[in-house]
Design a protein around this motif. Structure first.
Motif, PDB file in Angstrom:
ATOM      1  N   CYS A   1      -5.347  -2.556   3.085  1.00 21.33           N
ATOM      2  CA  CYS A   1      -4.583  -1.276   2.659  1.00 21.33           C
ATOM      3  C   CYS A   1      -4.664  -0.348   3.969  1.00 21.33           C
ATOM      4  CB  CYS A   1      -3.816  -0.876   1.776  1.00 21.33           C
ATOM      5  SG  CYS A   1      -3.685  -1.887   0.470  1.00 21.33           S
ATOM      6  N   ILE A   2      -6.201  -0.065   3.708  1.00 19.29           N
ATOM      7  CA  ILE A   2      -6.534   1.817   4.900  1.00 19.29           C
ATOM      8  C   ILE A   2      -6.992   1.038   6.199  1.00 19.29           C
ATOM      9  CG2 ILE A   2      -7.287   2.254   2.860  1.00 19.29           C
ATOM     10  CD1 ILE A   2     -10.192   1.666   4.038  1.00 19.29           C
ATOM     11  N   ALA A   3      -6.407  -0.150   6.578  1.00 22.48           N
ATOM     12  CA  ALA A   3      -6.272  -1.030   7.961  1.00 22.48           C
ATOM     13  C   ALA A   3      -5.874  -0.182   8.795  1.00 22.48           C
ATOM     14  CB  ALA A   3      -6.366  -2.470   8.008  1.00 22.48           C
ATOM     15  N   CYS A   4      -4.537   0.324   9.034  1.00 17.81           N
ATOM     16  CA  CYS A   4      -3.542   0.260   9.942  1.00 17.81           C
ATOM     17  C   CYS A   4      -3.459   1.516   8.787  1.00 17.81           C
ATOM     18  CB  CYS A   4      -2.752  -0.348  10.064  1.00 17.81           C
ATOM     19  SG  CYS A   4      -1.098  -1.146   8.495  1.00 17.81           S
ATOM     20  N   HIS A   5      -3.588   2.420   7.953  1.00 18.61           N
ATOM     21  CA  HIS A   5      -3.113   3.100   7.590  1.00 18.61           C
ATOM     22  C   HIS A   5      -3.068   4.949   7.720  1.00 18.61           C
ATOM     23  CE1 HIS A   5       0.348   1.885   4.425  1.00 18.61           C
ATOM     24  NE2 HIS A   5      -0.761   1.460   3.747  1.00 18.61           N
ATOM     25  N   THR A   6      -2.958   5.905   7.653  1.00 14.53           N
ATOM     26  CA  THR A   6      -3.848   6.715   8.445  1.00 14.53           C
ATOM     27  C   THR A   6      -4.247   7.956   7.313  1.00 14.53           C
ATOM     28  OG1 THR A   6      -1.546   8.053   7.314  1.00 14.53           O
ATOM     29  CG2 THR A   6      -1.657   6.962  10.140  1.00 14.53           C
ATOM     30  N   ALA A   7      -4.555   9.313   7.835  1.00 15.90           N
ATOM     31  CA  ALA A   7      -6.218   9.785   6.675  1.00 15.90           C
ATOM     32  C   ALA A   7      -5.543   9.889   5.136  1.00 15.90           C
ATOM     33  CB  ALA A   7      -5.539  11.318   7.588  1.00 15.90           C
ATOM     34  N   PRO A   8      -4.203   9.798   4.761  1.00 19.24           N
ATOM     35  CA  PRO A   8      -3.716  10.178   3.440  1.00 19.24           C
ATOM     36  C   PRO A   8      -4.759   8.783   2.217  1.00 19.24           C
ATOM     37  CG  PRO A   8      -2.000  10.713   4.506  1.00 19.24           C
ATOM     38  CD  PRO A   8      -3.141  10.586   6.127  1.00 19.24           C
ATOM     39  N   GLU A   9      -3.920   7.384   2.976  1.00 13.34           N
ATOM     40  CA  GLU A   9      -4.641   6.127   2.597  1.00 13.34           C
ATOM     41  C   GLU A   9      -6.440   6.229   2.715  1.00 13.34           C
ATOM     42  OE1 GLU A   9      -1.837   6.544   4.366  1.00 13.34           O
ATOM     43  OE2 GLU A   9      -0.511   6.079   2.326  1.00 13.34           O
ATOM     44  N   VAL A  10      -6.564   6.640   3.781  1.00  9.84           N
ATOM     45  CA  VAL A  10      -8.409   6.653   4.320  1.00  9.84           C
ATOM     46  C   VAL A  10      -9.003   7.255   2.556  1.00  9.84           C
ATOM     47  CG1 VAL A  10      -9.924   6.562   5.534  1.00  9.84           C
ATOM     48  CG2 VAL A  10      -8.310   5.495   6.483  1.00  9.84           C
ATOM     49  N   ALA A  11      -8.586   8.952   2.742  1.00 10.18           N
ATOM     50  CA  ALA A  11      -9.381   9.438   1.843  1.00 10.18           C
ATOM     51  C   ALA A  11      -9.012   8.871   0.576  1.00 10.18           C
ATOM     52  CB  ALA A  11      -8.066  10.811   1.738  1.00 10.18           C
ATOM     53  N   TYR A  12      -8.273   8.324   0.059  1.00  4.70           N
ATOM     54  CA  TYR A  12      -8.017   8.119  -1.241  1.00  4.70           C
ATOM     55  C   TYR A  12      -8.664   6.844  -1.644  1.00  4.70           C
ATOM     56  CZ  TYR A  12      -2.866   9.625  -0.907  1.00  4.70           C
ATOM     57  OH  TYR A  12      -1.837  10.986  -0.689  1.00  4.70           O
ATOM     58  N   TYR A  13      -8.740   5.621  -0.859  1.00  2.00           N
ATOM     59  CA  TYR A  13      -9.491   4.969  -0.308  1.00  2.00           C
ATOM     60  C   TYR A  13     -11.146   5.370  -0.451  1.00  2.00           C
ATOM     61  CZ  TYR A  13     -12.528   0.797   0.428  1.00  2.00           C
ATOM     62  OH  TYR A  13     -13.390  -0.046   0.520  1.00  2.00           O
ATOM     63  N   GLU A  14     -11.385   6.477   0.019  1.00  2.00           N
ATOM     64  CA  GLU A  14     -12.834   6.556  -0.524  1.00  2.00           C
ATOM     65  C   GLU A  14     -12.962   7.653  -1.297  1.00  2.00           C
ATOM     66  OE1 GLU A  14     -12.669   9.731   3.087  1.00  2.00           O
ATOM     67  OE2 GLU A  14     -13.572   7.845   4.813  1.00  2.00           O
ATOM     68  N   ARG A  15     -11.893   8.722  -1.729  1.00  2.00           N
ATOM     69  CA  ARG A  15     -12.132   9.012  -3.449  1.00  2.00           C
ATOM     70  C   ARG A  15     -12.618   7.843  -4.451  1.00  2.00           C
ATOM     71  NH1 ARG A  15      -7.033  12.265  -3.818  1.00  2.00           N
ATOM     72  NH2 ARG A  15      -6.970  13.847  -1.974  1.00  2.00           N
ATOM     73  N   ALA A  16     -11.209   6.920  -4.746  1.00  2.00           N
ATOM     74  CA  ALA A  16     -12.150   5.343  -5.682  1.00  2.00           C
ATOM     75  C   ALA A  16     -13.141   4.994  -5.798  1.00  2.00           C
ATOM     76  CB  ALA A  16     -11.120   4.923  -5.056  1.00  2.00           C
ATOM     77  N   GLN A  17     -13.703   4.751  -3.773  1.00  2.00           N
ATOM     78  CA  GLN A  17     -15.101   4.325  -3.458  1.00  2.00           C
ATOM     79  C   GLN A  17     -16.202   5.008  -4.554  1.00  2.00           C
ATOM     80  OE1 GLN A  17     -15.132   0.676  -2.991  1.00  2.00           O
ATOM     81  NE2 GLN A  17     -13.248   1.452  -3.137  1.00  2.00           N
TER      82      GLN A  17
END
Length: 234
Positions: A36-52
Motif C-alpha cells: 500500500c505504501i510502495a507507490c503512495h506519497t507522504a500521507p500513506e507512508v506517515a500513516y504506516y509509520e504511525r501504525a508500526q
C-alpha cells in the motif's frame, strides 16, 4: 460460426481471463501494508509509520487507525485493506479495484494529494461499510445511551439482516428496546464522527467533539425531527 466471430470470442475470453488474473493478483498484494505504501506519497507512508510505532510501543497511537493496529489480535492482524475494501461484497470488491486503478493513475500523473490530516474520503461508502461490518455489535447495543450508534441507518440494516440486538451495558433492556430498532432517515454515517488518519484527541477516543461530533448530532436531529436542534454553544 465464422472464423472471424470465433477469433473475436476467443479474444474476449482471453482478455477476461487476463483481467481476472490481474484483479486476483492485485487483491493478493493489497493484503500487505507494504504494498500500500510502495507507490503512495507522504500521507500513506506517515500513516504506516504511525501504525508500526504504535505496534512496537515506541509511542502511543496517534490516530484512530493506529489504535486499530494495537487492538488487533495476533492471529488476526489489522491491515490497511481491512478498512479500504468495504464489506467483502462483489460490488465493494469491484469498487476497491477501480479505486486502486484510479490511485495508480493519480500517482503516475504526479497529482497525488499531499495533505496529511485528511478530513474527506474519495470513497466513503467503502469505509463506512467496513466500519459497520467490524463494529456491528456496537451498532446493535440498544438503549438511549447508545442512540448515536443504534439510530444510524447502518444499525437498522444490520438488525434487518439478522443481527442480534444486545442489551444496554449497564442495565436490562426495556420492552420497547428489545422489540427492535426503528429506521431513521439521516445522512449521518460512521465517518461523520470518526476520522481514521487525523492526529489528536487521544483522550477523547479520537473524536473531535466541536468540529465533527456535535455538528453530526445536530444534523441527525434536524433530519429526523428528534432531539435538540442546537448543541454547540448551548
Amino acid at each position: 460460426m465464422t472464423k472471424r466471430s470465433g477469433a473475436i470470442g476467443a479474444t474476449i475470453v482471453i482478455l477476461l481471463a487476463m483481467g481476472l488474473g490481474v484483479a486476483g493478483y492485485a487483491s493478493h498484494l493489497e493484503e500487505d501494508d507494504r504494498f500500500c505504501i510502495a507507490c503512495h506519497t507522504a500521507p500513506e507512508v506517515a500513516y504506516y509509520e504511525r501504525a508500526q510505532q504504535a505496534k512496537a510501543g515506541s509511542q502511543p497511537p496517534l490516530d484512530l487507525s493506529s489504535r486499530h493496529y494495537t487492538e488487533a489480535k495476533a492471529e488476526a492482524p489489522f491491515r490497511c485493506i481491512d478498512c479500504h475494501r468495504g464489506n467483502h461484497t462483489l460490488v465493494d470488491r469491484a469498487t476497491t479495484l477501480v479505486l486502486g486503478l484510479r490511485d495508480a493513475l493519480v500517482w503516475a500523473g504526479g497529482r497525488a494529494d499531499p495533505t496529511l490530516e485528511k478530513n474527506t474520503a474519495y470513497a466513503p461508502g467503502l469505509l463506512n461499510a467496513a466500519c459497520s461490518r467490524c463494529h456491528r455489535d456496537t451498532l446493535l447495543v440498544t438503549g438511549f445511551e447508545n442512540h448515536f450508534h443504534n439510530d444510524l441507518p447502518e444499525a437498522y440494516r444490520a438488525w434487518q439482516a439478522g443481527g442480534r440486538l444486545l442489551p444496554p451495558r449497564q442495565r436490562a433492556a426495556t420492552g420497547e428496546e428489545a422489540r427492535g430498532l426503528r429506521f431513521y432517515a439521516t445522512t449521518v454515517t460512521c465517518l461523520s464522527c470518526h476520522r481514521a488518519h487525523v492526529r489528536g484527541e487521544e483522550t477523547q477516543f479520537y473524536l473531535q467533539q466541536e468540529t465533527l461530533v456535535l455538528p453530526a448530532c445536530e444534523r441527525c436531529h434536524q433530519e429526523t425531527g428528534r432531539g435538540p436542534q442546537r448543541l454547540r454553544g448551548s
